[in-house]
Design a protein around this motif. Structure first.
Motif, short mmCIF file in Angstrom:
data_model
loop_
_atom_site.label_atom_id
_atom_site.label_comp_id
_atom_site.label_asym_id
_atom_site.label_seq_id
_atom_site.Cartn_x
_atom_site.Cartn_y
_atom_site.Cartn_z
N LEU A 40 0.83 -1.21 0.00
CA LEU A 40 0.00 0.00 0.00
C LEU A 40 0.86 1.25 0.00
CD1 LEU A 40 -2.70 1.48 0.22
CD2 LEU A 40 -2.59 1.14 2.70
N GLN A 41 1.90 1.26 0.82
CA GLN A 41 2.76 2.44 0.90
C GLN A 41 3.49 2.71 -0.40
OE1 GLN A 41 4.89 1.30 4.57
NE2 GLN A 41 4.04 3.13 5.52
N LYS A 42 3.90 1.65 -1.10
CA LYS A 42 4.55 1.83 -2.40
C LYS A 42 3.59 2.47 -3.40
CE LYS A 42 7.01 -1.57 -4.06
NZ LYS A 42 7.37 -2.96 -4.46
N ASN A 43 2.35 2.02 -3.41
CA ASN A 43 1.37 2.58 -4.34
C ASN A 43 0.97 4.00 -3.94
OD1 ASN A 43 0.13 0.60 -6.55
ND2 ASN A 43 0.78 -0.62 -4.79
N MET A 44 0.92 4.29 -2.66
CA MET A 44 0.65 5.65 -2.21
C MET A 44 1.76 6.59 -2.65
SD MET A 44 -0.69 4.85 1.68
CE MET A 44 -0.54 6.55 2.20
N TRP A 45 2.99 6.12 -2.53
CA TRP A 45 4.16 6.90 -2.96
C TRP A 45 4.07 7.20 -4.45
CZ3 TRP A 45 9.82 4.65 -2.42
CH2 TRP A 45 10.75 5.70 -2.58
N LEU A 46 3.74 6.18 -5.23
CA LEU A 46 3.57 6.36 -6.67
C LEU A 46 2.50 7.40 -6.97
CD1 LEU A 46 3.90 5.39 -9.69
CD2 LEU A 46 2.07 3.76 -9.17
N TYR A 47 1.35 7.25 -6.35
CA TYR A 47 0.24 8.16 -6.61
C TYR A 47 0.61 9.61 -6.25
CZ TYR A 47 -4.23 10.52 -6.07
OH TYR A 47 -5.25 11.43 -6.16
N ASN A 48 1.18 9.79 -5.08
CA ASN A 48 1.48 11.14 -4.62
C ASN A 48 2.49 11.84 -5.53
OD1 ASN A 48 -0.27 10.94 -2.43
ND2 ASN A 48 1.32 10.13 -1.07
N GLU A 49 3.52 11.12 -5.96
CA GLU A 49 4.54 11.76 -6.80
C GLU A 49 4.04 11.98 -8.22
OE1 GLU A 49 6.93 13.17 -5.49
OE2 GLU A 49 6.75 12.20 -3.53
N LEU A 50 3.23 11.08 -8.75
CA LEU A 50 2.68 11.30 -10.09
C LEU A 50 1.76 12.51 -10.11
CD1 LEU A 50 1.87 7.74 -11.52
CD2 LEU A 50 3.65 9.32 -12.26
N THR A 51 0.97 12.69 -9.06
CA THR A 51 0.08 13.85 -9.03
C THR A 51 0.87 15.16 -8.89
OG1 THR A 51 -0.26 13.52 -6.64
CG2 THR A 51 -1.91 12.61 -8.13
N TYR A 73 -4.26 -2.72 -5.39
CA TYR A 73 -3.87 -1.33 -5.10
C TYR A 73 -3.55 -0.56 -6.39
CZ TYR A 73 -3.48 -2.52 -0.11
OH TYR A 73 -3.72 -2.92 1.18
N SER A 74 -2.95 -1.24 -7.35
CA SER A 74 -2.65 -0.58 -8.63
C SER A 74 -3.93 -0.07 -9.29
CB SER A 74 -1.96 -1.57 -9.57
OG SER A 74 -0.88 -2.20 -8.95
N SER A 75 -4.99 -0.85 -9.19
CA SER A 75 -6.26 -0.45 -9.78
C SER A 75 -6.82 0.81 -9.12
CB SER A 75 -7.28 -1.59 -9.66
OG SER A 75 -6.83 -2.74 -10.33
N ILE A 76 -6.65 0.91 -7.83
CA ILE A 76 -7.12 2.10 -7.12
C ILE A 76 -6.37 3.33 -7.59
CG2 ILE A 76 -7.36 3.18 -4.86
CD1 ILE A 76 -7.58 0.38 -3.65
N VAL A 77 -5.04 3.19 -7.72
CA VAL A 77 -4.22 4.31 -8.17
C VAL A 77 -4.64 4.76 -9.56
CG1 VAL A 77 -1.89 4.95 -8.90
CG2 VAL A 77 -2.22 3.74 -6.74
N LEU A 78 -4.76 3.82 -10.49
CA LEU A 78 -5.08 4.18 -11.87
C LEU A 78 -6.49 4.76 -11.99
CD1 LEU A 78 -3.47 1.16 -13.73
CD2 LEU A 78 -2.61 3.50 -13.59
N ASN A 79 -7.40 4.26 -11.18
CA ASN A 79 -8.75 4.82 -11.18
C ASN A 79 -8.75 6.26 -10.73
OD1 ASN A 79 -11.69 4.45 -11.50
ND2 ASN A 79 -11.74 4.67 -9.27
N LYS A 80 -7.96 6.57 -9.71
CA LYS A 80 -7.89 7.93 -9.19
C LYS A 80 -7.16 8.88 -10.15
CE LYS A 80 -8.31 7.09 -4.22
NZ LYS A 80 -9.34 8.12 -3.99
#
Length: 216
Positions: A40-51, A73-80
């Motif tokens: 989860l933390q890896k995907n949160m990191w990805l999401y935050n930096e991409l935004t 978790y990847s699906s949640i990131v890409l959906n957002k």
């Protein structure tokens, strides 16, 4: 901030668990590990930096996600992030039954699960994505710089590697500089490292070439 706040996410998880029981119950431990706080933390990191980098989401549509494993978790990131054309590339065909359910939460997007080895079959990976994501480059046998040479355009890369020798890691890196060198990324838009539950992860976002035409 990365926040899980959609009831569809819960439905997707329930459907994924049913698919796990029906199609590949022997993978339960791996699936439960994919829901760990570390993942989860890896995907949160990805999401935050991409935004922080992609200020106009309307200019990026196509995503290649390499070696995602279970992609809840990847699906949640890409959906957002509102991507509309998503291709997941994974070696193990067993994960697709669960991932079909996980990715149902990505509304109004074309999602494909393609089973191939991204190292040996890289010629069959889509050549013109806007974004290439791999959060497990340490599990790939080649230097990533050898895997990104077939792209026709100059996509944005978001890549993560590890310094830890453990099961599944083929390439490990002693520093963020060594990791960036292995990726072949020349135009670095973000780089950083984090200790996540005792394992150092390196993360870089950028383009292979310096002459980038995207206005992010």
């Amino acid at each position: 901030m990365f926040i899980i706040d959609d009831y569809n996410i819960n439905d997707s998880l329930v459907d994924s668990l049913f698919a796990l029981d029906e199609n590949c119950p022997w993978m339960k431990v791996d699936f439960y590990r994919s829901l760990s706080k570390r993942k989860l933390q890896k995907n949160m990191w990805l999401y935050n930096e991409l935004t922080n980098i992609i200020h106009d989401p309307n200019i990026m549509f196509k995503v290649n996600w390499l070696a995602p494993g279970f992609c809840y978790y990847s699906s949640i990131v890409l959906n957002k992030l509102n991507f509309t054309d998503i291709k997941f590339y994974d070696y193990d065909p067993s994960v697709k039954y669960i991932n079909y359910q996980s990715t149902k939460l990505i509304k109004s997007a074309n999602v494909e699960h393609i089973m191939l080895d991204v190292v040996f079959d890289r010629e069959f990976v889509r050549k013109d994505p806007d974004l290439v994501v791999c959060l497990s480059t340490s599990s790939l046998g080649n230097r990533f710089s050898e895997l990104n040479g077939n792209y026709y355009n100059n996509p944005l890369f978001a890549l993560m590697g590890s310094n830890k020798c453990k099961r599944g890691n083929i390439n490990v890196f002693e520093s963020i500089d060594k990791f960036i060198e292995s990726t072949g990324i020349k135009n670095v838009l973000y780089s950083g490292e984090k200790n996540i539950h005792g394992e150092i992860y390196y993360f870089v976002i950028g383009h292979k070439e310096d002459d980038v035409c995207y206005k992010l």
